[in-house]
Design an enzyme around this catalytic site. Structure first.
Site, PDB file in Angstrom:
ATOM      1  N   ASN A 214      44.855   4.287  46.718  1.00 39.66           N
ATOM      2  CA  ASN A 214      44.391   5.461  46.249  1.00 39.66           C
ATOM      3  C   ASN A 214      45.008   5.874  44.890  1.00 39.66           C
ATOM      4  O   ASN A 214      45.449   4.964  44.073  1.00 39.66           O
ATOM      5  CB  ASN A 214      45.146   6.619  47.101  1.00 39.66           C
ATOM      6  N   LYS A 293      37.553 -14.405  49.251  1.00 44.97           N
ATOM      7  CA  LYS A 293      36.747 -13.537  48.965  1.00 44.97           C
ATOM      8  C   LYS A 293      35.419 -13.401  49.965  1.00 44.97           C
ATOM      9  O   LYS A 293      34.767 -14.393  50.043  1.00 44.97           O
ATOM     10  CB  LYS A 293      36.211 -13.728  47.251  1.00 44.97           C
ATOM     11  N   PRO A 310      52.243   2.380  59.935  1.00 40.88           N
ATOM     12  CA  PRO A 310      53.446   3.110  60.283  1.00 40.88           C
ATOM     13  C   PRO A 310      53.938   4.187  59.529  1.00 40.88           C
ATOM     14  O   PRO A 310      53.440   4.193  58.382  1.00 40.88           O
ATOM     15  CB  PRO A 310      54.833   2.048  60.552  1.00 40.88           C
TER      16      PRO A 310
HETATM   17  N1  CTP Z   1      54.106   8.962  54.749  1.00 43.25           N
HETATM   18  C1  CTP Z   1      54.718   8.073  55.155  1.00 43.25           C
HETATM   19  N2  CTP Z   1      54.188   7.099  55.777  1.00 43.25           N
HETATM   20  C2  CTP Z   1      53.104   7.153  55.826  1.00 43.25           C
HETATM   21  C3  CTP Z   1      52.188   8.227  55.622  1.00 43.25           C
HETATM   22  C4  CTP Z   1      52.925   9.213  54.990  1.00 43.25           C
HETATM   23  O1  CTP Z   1      56.082   7.857  54.771  1.00 43.25           O
HETATM   24  N3  CTP Z   1      52.403   6.155  56.587  1.00 43.25           N
HETATM   25  C5  CTP Z   1      55.002  10.273  54.044  1.00 43.25           C
HETATM   26  C6  CTP Z   1      54.633  10.433  52.315  1.00 43.25           C
HETATM   27  O2  CTP Z   1      55.370   9.728  51.779  1.00 43.25           O
HETATM   28  C7  CTP Z   1      54.792  11.861  52.586  1.00 43.25           C
HETATM   29  C8  CTP Z   1      54.632  12.544  53.810  1.00 43.25           C
HETATM   30  O3  CTP Z   1      54.650  11.273  54.547  1.00 43.25           O
HETATM   31  O4  CTP Z   1      56.040  12.160  52.100  1.00 43.25           O
HETATM   32  C9  CTP Z   1      53.189  13.076  53.784  1.00 43.25           C
HETATM   33  O5  CTP Z   1      52.132  12.354  53.731  1.00 43.25           O
HETATM   34  P1  CTP Z   1      50.676  12.685  54.006  1.00 43.25           P
HETATM   35  O6  CTP Z   1      49.963  11.272  53.553  1.00 43.25           O
HETATM   36  O7  CTP Z   1      50.376  13.706  53.200  1.00 43.25           O
HETATM   37  O8  CTP Z   1      50.618  12.839  55.397  1.00 43.25           O
HETATM   38  P2  CTP Z   1      50.203  12.152  56.673  1.00 43.25           P
HETATM   39  O9  CTP Z   1      50.938  12.430  57.767  1.00 43.25           O
HETATM   40  O10 CTP Z   1      49.414  11.054  56.310  1.00 43.25           O
HETATM   41  O11 CTP Z   1      48.890  13.298  56.951  1.00 43.25           O
HETATM   42  P3  CTP Z   1      47.350  13.450  56.652  1.00 43.25           P
HETATM   43  O12 CTP Z   1      47.055  12.401  55.723  1.00 43.25           O
HETATM   44  O13 CTP Z   1      46.886  13.495  57.808  1.00 43.25           O
HETATM   45  O14 CTP Z   1      47.200  14.690  55.825  1.00 43.25           O
END
Ligand code: CTP
Length: 406
Positions: A214, A293, A310
């Site tokens: 991303n 690849k 996770p």
């Molecule tokens: N986070 C994490 N591990 C993951 C996903 C997220 O530790 N696998 C943490 C990110 O570092 C951040 C928080 O969770 O502090 C929120 O991340 P976000 O991607 O916005 O939340 P998600 O739970 O993935 O929710 P969504 O993508 O559905 O909005």
């Protein structure tokens, strides 16, 4: 805070220049210190004036530059005392081998060395010299003596030298030095705390050359690491792939995938007092990344099967004795509602909410901080300033938690 109060609140350093080629970097250092709100007053040795002019330093610092013990501009005739009295630190950059030898012995035969001996504030020294001079036992003896005397030594680092040789002895870059000086001067509101953090994106391979990632730049996480270090914390930063320099003083582990990030976090989790999850962790990874690849075929569609990663923040927050957990919610709409739902679901004490489309990759950020007491909005500011405010809020919440548990 009024402008006058803010001005009086500004940290002031006396920057001493000695005679080394790296003196040219002092011009940039004055600027970088100024960027961090630090007022700089300059003193130069005679040799330093051979490398860069007082006029340059005066123009950049906005204050008179002093070079002599006999300067009539100080009314009581004692510049060697007066010039350091209202300063928070003396920073000598570049510091030559000769300057360090004098400082280690307590010699005082020019304005800068006398100021250092007569000071009532900390002394910070940034050595710059040829590698043989740095490695010489006499220099190493002097460095050890200065450390025993409570002097902070920043650098040097290894690299190309002005003399054409390569090795240890280069002065730290101005931005790194300014960051370290600013950290040295900041209030130590997280002193003794161990902070574990994640930052940047993750990269989930599809094949040997492609992957899912991303647009997270890591800037917010790195700014938070710098702010936590400046506040006196011991910082372990688990970083996804970013093109940023490691924050000075942080223990950095670089990872690629969410699985690697999770392993690194698990390794350090038990010792952490505070966990800050800033990383934009990929929610899914390919179930079976290909070793080679993938070649284009005549097929219309290529199917890649994804499995969930996770939840690192969720895992650490649900440990039996979790650290104080802070999460970041990057949303594209319904900011506060989604962020608060995430805070409750992941059971974290503080959730920082920001709009993904504004925050990702930018140098500035506008965030809300959501905790049990409600929502606190911070104005749009540089990520460094936002990070300092978040760190102050975390320190406040940790303090009140400690008070309640007494
Ligand atoms: N986070 C994490 N591990 C993951 C996903 C997220 O530790 N696998 C943490 C990110 O570092 C951040 C928080 O969770 O502090 C929120 O991340 P976000 O991607 O916005 O939340 P998600 O739970 O993935 O929710 P969504 O993508 O559905 O909005």
């Amino acid at each position: 805070m009024s402008d006058i109060e803010r001005k009086n609140d500004r940290k002031k350093v006396l920057l001493g220049l000695t005679g080394g080629v790296a003196a040219y970097k002092a011009a940039e250092l004055v600027r970088r210190l100024g960027d961090r709100g630090i007022e700089v007053h300059v003193v130069m040795t005679e040799a330093a004036c051979g490398f860069i002019t007082p006029a340059t330093l005066q123009a950049l610092s906005g204050h008179p530059v002093y070079t002599s013990m006999w300067d009539g501009r100080i009314e009581n005739g004692m510049p060697h005392i007066e010039l350091s009295r209202d300063k928070d630190a003396i920073v000598v950059a570049p510091a030559t081998a000769d300057f360090m030898a004098k400082a280690a012995l307590g010699l005082a035969d020019d304005l800068l060395s006398t100021l250092c001996l007569a000071r009532d504030c900390p002394l910070i020294v940034a050595p710059a010299m040829n590698r043989q001079m740095w490695e010489h036992p006499a220099t190493q003896r002097n460095v050890a003596q200065l450390k025993r005397d409570g002097v902070t030594i920043l650098g040097p680092e290894s690299g190309d030298q002005a003399c054409g040789e390569t090795g240890m002895g280069r002065m730290l870059e101005p931005d790194t030095l300014a960051e370290a000086v600013s950290a040295f001067l900041a209030p130590k509101i997280l002193k003794g705390k161990r902070v574990l953090m994640t930052a940047g994106p993750t990269f989930e391979p599809i094949d040997a050359v492609r992957g899912i990632t991303n647009r997270s730049s890591g800037k917010m996480g790195y700014a938070l690491a710098r702010a936590a270090i400046a506040a006196g914390a011991e910082v372990t930063l688990i970083s996804g792939p970013v093109s940023l320099n490691a924050p000075f003083g942080a223990a950095v582990t670089r990872v690629q995938t969410a699985a690697e990030m999770f392993e690194a976090v698990k390794k350090h989790a038990a010792k952490a007092d505070i966990f800050i999850g800033v990383a934009a962790v990929a929610d899914y990874r390919t179930s079976a990344p290909r070793k080679h690849k993938i070649k284009k075929t005549e097929e219309d569609q290529l199917h890649i099967s994804l499995v969930p990663n996770p939840d690192i923040l969720g895992w650490i927050a649900s440990r039996p004795k979790p650290p104080f957990c802070v999460g970041f919610a990057a949303e594209s709409r319904n900011l506060d509602a989604y962020a608060d739902e995430k805070r409750r679901r992941k059971k974290v004490r503080l959730m920082i909410a920001n709009l993904a489309q504004h925050a990702i990759g930018a140098d500035d950020n506008e965030v809300s901080m959501l905790d049990d007491n409600g929502t606190h909005r911070l104005p749009l500011a540089s990520k460094d300033v936002v990070a300092q405010q978040i760190v102050a809020h975390i320190a406040g919440l940790c303090d009140s938690k400690a008070r309640k548990s007494k």
